[in-house]
Design a protein around this motif. Structure first.
Motif, short mmCIF file in Angstrom:
data_model
loop_
_atom_site.label_atom_id
_atom_site.label_comp_id
_atom_site.label_asym_id
_atom_site.label_seq_id
_atom_site.Cartn_x
_atom_site.Cartn_y
_atom_site.Cartn_z
N GLY A 1 0.79 -1.22 0.00
CA GLY A 1 0.00 0.00 0.00
C GLY A 1 0.83 1.28 0.00
N SER A 2 2.14 1.16 0.11
CA SER A 2 2.98 2.36 0.11
C SER A 2 3.06 2.94 -1.30
CB SER A 2 4.38 2.05 0.67
OG SER A 2 5.04 1.11 -0.13
N LEU A 3 3.37 4.21 -1.35
CA LEU A 3 3.46 4.93 -2.62
C LEU A 3 4.91 5.28 -2.92
CD1 LEU A 3 0.51 7.44 -2.09
CD2 LEU A 3 0.45 5.24 -3.29
N VAL A 4 5.25 5.26 -4.21
CA VAL A 4 6.59 5.64 -4.65
C VAL A 4 6.43 6.60 -5.84
CG1 VAL A 4 8.80 4.84 -5.54
CG2 VAL A 4 7.54 3.41 -3.92
N ALA A 5 6.87 7.84 -5.63
CA ALA A 5 6.80 8.85 -6.69
C ALA A 5 7.96 8.62 -7.66
CB ALA A 5 6.87 10.24 -6.08
N VAL A 6 7.66 8.75 -8.95
CA VAL A 6 8.67 8.54 -9.98
C VAL A 6 9.15 9.90 -10.50
CG1 VAL A 6 9.11 7.58 -12.27
CG2 VAL A 6 7.59 6.37 -10.67
N LYS A 7 10.45 10.04 -10.56
CA LYS A 7 11.06 11.24 -11.13
C LYS A 7 11.87 10.81 -12.35
CE LYS A 7 14.08 15.13 -10.10
NZ LYS A 7 14.98 15.74 -9.13
N ALA A 8 11.70 11.53 -13.44
CA ALA A 8 12.48 11.26 -14.65
C ALA A 8 13.90 11.72 -14.41
CB ALA A 8 11.88 11.98 -15.85
#
Length: 188
Positions: free
Chosen positions: A68-75
């Protein structure tokens, strides 16, 4: 290894507080276009990312892990070639012609109103210089068009979003190439 197999495009609908607390991964285009890859997030966790075949992970997307954790993606910034019309005599038509020729070669291409961006290819750079365009090398995030069947970065970010603020280059440094016919001078 933690598994991430869901994606929220551009973090749509998530509260800003959730995004601030999310772990982050910074990955280049070559990795983000794969449906399966491994990456370490900013919390030190190893992630196994499993997307549907053909699904692309874009900068700004948010991965949802099995816990359920979130991981933000950065280019991740990477080497790119930046193509612009020469300021003293170029036009938008010059960029359209360049996009046509690059499209005929099936080159992954980022398109904005004022520039084109693609992964370094000096043969293509020389071709574009001969067409009278300004060719520069930079290190910047790369978000190519998704093609006729995929979402484009512009469609996902909404109108008015410009990736121009990401380009990290300096026209006054010696970047190891000659601008070629029609655009052989320094630009401010």
């Amino acid at each position: 290894m933690l598994i991430a197999n869901k994606l929220i495009p551009a973090g749509s609908g998530l509260a800003p507080a959730l995004l601030r607390r999310a772990a982050m991964i910074e990955i280049d285009w070559d990795t983000r276009q794969k449906s399966r890859f491994v990456a370490a997030d900013s919390h030190g966790r190893d992630l196994g990312v499993f997307m549907a075949r053909g699904q692309v992970v874009r900068g700004g997307d948010v991965l949802v892990c099995e816990d359920g954790s979130l991981v933000a993606v950065k280019a991740k910034a990477q080497p790119v070639m930046v193509i612009t019309a020469c300021p003293d005599h170029g036009s938008a038509l010059d960029l359209l012609r360049a996009a046509y020729h690059l499209g005929n070669r099936h080159v992954p291409l980022e398109v904005t109103p004022t520039r084109l961006q693609f992964e370094p290819d000096h043969v293509l750079g020389d071709m574009l210089r001969r067409m009278g365009l300004h060719v520069d090398e930079a290190v910047a995030p790369f978000e190519p068009e998704g093609g006729a069947y995929g979402a484009t970065p512009a469609a996902r970010h909404g109108p008015g979003h410009d990736h121009g603020e990401h380009v990290d280059h300096d026209h006054n440094r010696d970047h190891g190439h000659v601008h070629g016919r029609g655009c052989d001078h320094d630009h401010p």
